[in-house]
Design a protein around this motif. Structure first.
Motif, PDB file in Angstrom:
ATOM      1  N   GLY A 109      47.432  38.411  56.602  1.00  0.00           N
ATOM      2  CA  GLY A 109      46.370  38.235  55.619  1.00  0.00           C
ATOM      3  C   GLY A 109      45.648  39.502  55.227  1.00  0.00           C
ATOM      4  O   GLY A 109      44.616  39.434  54.553  1.00  0.00           O
ATOM      5  N   TYR A 110      46.189  40.674  55.615  1.00  0.00           N
ATOM      6  CA  TYR A 110      45.530  41.945  55.305  1.00  0.00           C
ATOM      7  C   TYR A 110      46.158  42.589  54.072  1.00  0.00           C
ATOM      8  O   TYR A 110      47.380  42.499  53.865  1.00  0.00           O
ATOM      9  N   LEU A 111      45.317  43.234  53.285  1.00  0.00           N
ATOM     10  CA  LEU A 111      45.771  43.905  52.064  1.00  0.00           C
ATOM     11  C   LEU A 111      46.365  45.259  52.420  1.00  0.00           C
ATOM     12  O   LEU A 111      45.675  46.114  52.973  1.00  0.00           O
ATOM     13  N   ARG A 112      47.622  45.461  52.100  1.00  0.00           N
ATOM     14  CA  ARG A 112      48.314  46.729  52.366  1.00  0.00           C
ATOM     15  C   ARG A 112      48.533  47.490  51.055  1.00  0.00           C
ATOM     16  O   ARG A 112      49.648  47.814  50.664  1.00  0.00           O
ATOM     17  N   LEU A 113      47.438  47.738  50.362  1.00  0.00           N
ATOM     18  CA  LEU A 113      47.490  48.416  49.064  1.00  0.00           C
ATOM     19  C   LEU A 113      46.186  49.146  48.829  1.00  0.00           C
ATOM     20  O   LEU A 113      45.111  48.617  49.131  1.00  0.00           O
ATOM     21  N   THR A 114      46.264  50.347  48.292  1.00  0.00           N
ATOM     22  CA  THR A 114      45.063  51.129  47.978  1.00  0.00           C
ATOM     23  C   THR A 114      44.950  51.303  46.467  1.00  0.00           C
ATOM     24  O   THR A 114      45.905  51.039  45.713  1.00  0.00           O
ATOM     25  N   TYR A 115      43.794  51.744  46.048  1.00  0.00           N
ATOM     26  CA  TYR A 115      43.564  51.971  44.617  1.00  0.00           C
ATOM     27  C   TYR A 115      44.501  53.046  44.072  1.00  0.00           C
ATOM     28  O   TYR A 115      45.008  52.948  42.954  1.00  0.00           O
ATOM     29  N   GLU A 116      44.764  54.072  44.856  1.00  0.00           N
ATOM     30  CA  GLU A 116      45.655  55.136  44.416  1.00  0.00           C
ATOM     31  C   GLU A 116      47.086  54.636  44.280  1.00  0.00           C
ATOM     32  O   GLU A 116      47.819  55.032  43.363  1.00  0.00           O
ATOM     33  N   GLU A 117      47.507  53.756  45.184  1.00  0.00           N
ATOM     34  CA  GLU A 117      48.887  53.257  45.145  1.00  0.00           C
ATOM     35  C   GLU A 117      49.133  52.349  43.946  1.00  0.00           C
ATOM     36  O   GLU A 117      50.201  52.402  43.326  1.00  0.00           O
ATOM     37  N   ILE A 118      48.149  51.519  43.591  1.00  0.00           N
ATOM     38  CA  ILE A 118      48.357  50.639  42.441  1.00  0.00           C
ATOM     39  C   ILE A 118      48.341  51.427  41.136  1.00  0.00           C
ATOM     40  O   ILE A 118      49.015  51.066  40.160  1.00  0.00           O
ATOM     41  N   ASN A 119      47.626  52.553  41.105  1.00  0.00           N
ATOM     42  CA  ASN A 119      47.606  53.390  39.909  1.00  0.00           C
ATOM     43  C   ASN A 119      48.936  54.077  39.673  1.00  0.00           C
ATOM     44  O   ASN A 119      49.224  54.482  38.543  1.00  0.00           O
TER      45      ASN A 119
END
Length: 426
Positions: A109-119
């Motif tokens: 249930g943990y988010l494995r994504l950062t703002y930099e990675e989605i950009n």
């Protein structure tokens, strides 16, 4: 001394492929043995495997009761979260960001994504990221979408309206010291009573550190017992469970009338392999029965009462000496094997336990000592918990069990019980 050629007779054991396979067959439990024989049946046309464990349930094949027709499929975490997306409150770009976030949530249930990675995938404004992240934290299960354990606990505290300034400070800035129960140090650093820190710890014990685990895709692992212990003519005996016995049968393929030497040689070779496997399985079952019957004789109190504390100290070397076989053979015979008893299906290795010296006649098994340790810790005063040395002294005085402090610590760790410092209540 001189060099030369000499003849000499000697006896030695050669590790042939057949002997190596016999050793593997002995240590295979019923499920693995069936899989092994089915793989052999694919290569050998003379072998047919007849297997299939029939449970002792009273349900019959013709019973079409509705309860047996219910699917056991579990909902997927990602699909469950996407079904809660409030589309009316979000524009298309925010919906895309939220969907991409959900796709990057792990099984816990943990988010494995950062703002930099989605950009790097598609451009996203900081405001869109924060909006989608805020909505993600409002979805069920509570705590899903957090980037760390501390954030997960804070989200659950907010949803339960139990968030306090102290809780957020402890989980955000002093998380390591807090979970390691270094509360006296935290008390001095924050100038607050230890009792308040303990109250926050008690509060987060009610939260789920893995909110997505309930949607896990792992299936339950089932095991089949290899041996059954039953009462026959007033005596407890062991028997190989017939439904677990792998039968191999020779097909009606003969070599009569064959003129192709290669075909004759091939059929002869496969027939020899069939006979060897049949003999190896019979030897495996025979060894397993001898070992189980010897265990019954040594652990007769357990099979009569079903109480775990009645298991006596027993080592594999003792069984090996009685049966006049090697200790490694006993180890392979009980490895991953399950035995069906009147008190349930249990692993065979549970009957082997080291003995500890006592002041009374006989020794105490490690299982019994662990149970005594657990009982002492369960009844201790939490404001002044028992140390490992105190537990060892009590066992010697009250139970006559001679045990060292280091052994108490080892058994306590195996029981997953923390040390006296971390068990203390303020």
């Amino acid at each position: 001394m001189e060099m030369g050629l000499f003849q000499q007779q000697s006896l030695k054991l050669a590790m042939t492929p057949e002997l190596s396979q016999a050793i593997m067959l002995l240590q295979y439990p019923a499920i693995e043995l069936t899989a092994f024989m089915e793989s052999k049946a694919l290569d050998n046309p003379l072998i047919e495997v007849e297997s299939g464990y029939q449970s002792s349930s009273s349900w019959k094949q013709g019973d079409m009761s509705w309860i047996h027709q219910i699917s056991d499929e579990r909902p997927d975490l990602h699909a469950y979260l996407k079904g809660q997306i409030p589309f009316k409150a979000m524009d298309l770009k925010e919906q895309r960001v939220l969907n991409y976030m959900i796709d990057n949530i792990d099984d816990n249930g943990y988010l494995r994504l950062t703002y930099e990675e989605i950009n790097e995938v598609f451009p996203v404004r900081q405001a869109e990221w924060e909006t989608a992240r805020t909505i993600l934290h409002t979805l069920d299960p509570v705590g899903v979408g957090a980037e760390s354990l501390s954030e997960c606990l804070i989200i659950q505290a907010r949803r339960n309206k139990n968030e306090s300034a102290l809780l957020e400070v402890l989980l955000t800035d002093y998380f390591t010291l807090f979970v390691e129960k270094k509360w006296k140090k935290l008390s001095k650093m924050l100038n607050i009573p230890v009792v308040e820190i303990q109250q926050v710890f008690d509060q987060i014990q009610l939260y789920n550190p893995r909110p997505g685990a309930a949607f896990g895709s792992e299936r339950s692992q089932y095991c089949m017992p290899d041996v059954r212990v039953c009462l026959s003519k007033g005596k407890l005996v062991a028997e190989i469970i017939e439904s677990c016995r792998v039968r191999i049968r020779d097909f009606s393929i003969g070599i009569e009338g064959q003129h192709d030497e290669a075909a004759v040689h091939y059929i002869h070779q496969k027939r020899m392999e069939y006979k060897w496997l049949q003999k190896a399985i019979e030897q495996r079952n025979k060894t397993l029965l001898h070992v189980t019957n010897t265990i019954i004789e040594k652990q007769i109190d357990y099979f009569l009462t079903g109480k775990p504390d009645s298991i006596k100290p027993l080592v594999m070397k003792e069984i090996a000496e009685i049966l006049d076989i090697h200790e490694s053979t006993v180890s392979r015979a009980v490895r991953d094997k399950m035995v069906e008893t009147p008190y349930g299906t249990i692993p065979m290795k549970i009957f082997f336990s080291a003995g500890l010296h006592t002041d009374q006649d006989g020794d105490a098994s490690a299982l019994k000592v662990k149970e005594e340790i657990a009982n002492l810790i369960g009844a201790e005063e939490k404001e002044a918990p028992l140390s490992d040395q105190a537990i060892a002294d009590i066992l010697k005085q009250d139970k006559g069990i001679v045990i060292s402090r280091r052994t108490v610590a080892k058994y306590r760790e195996q029981l997953k019980i923390p040390s006296s410092v971390k068990r203390r209540r303020y």
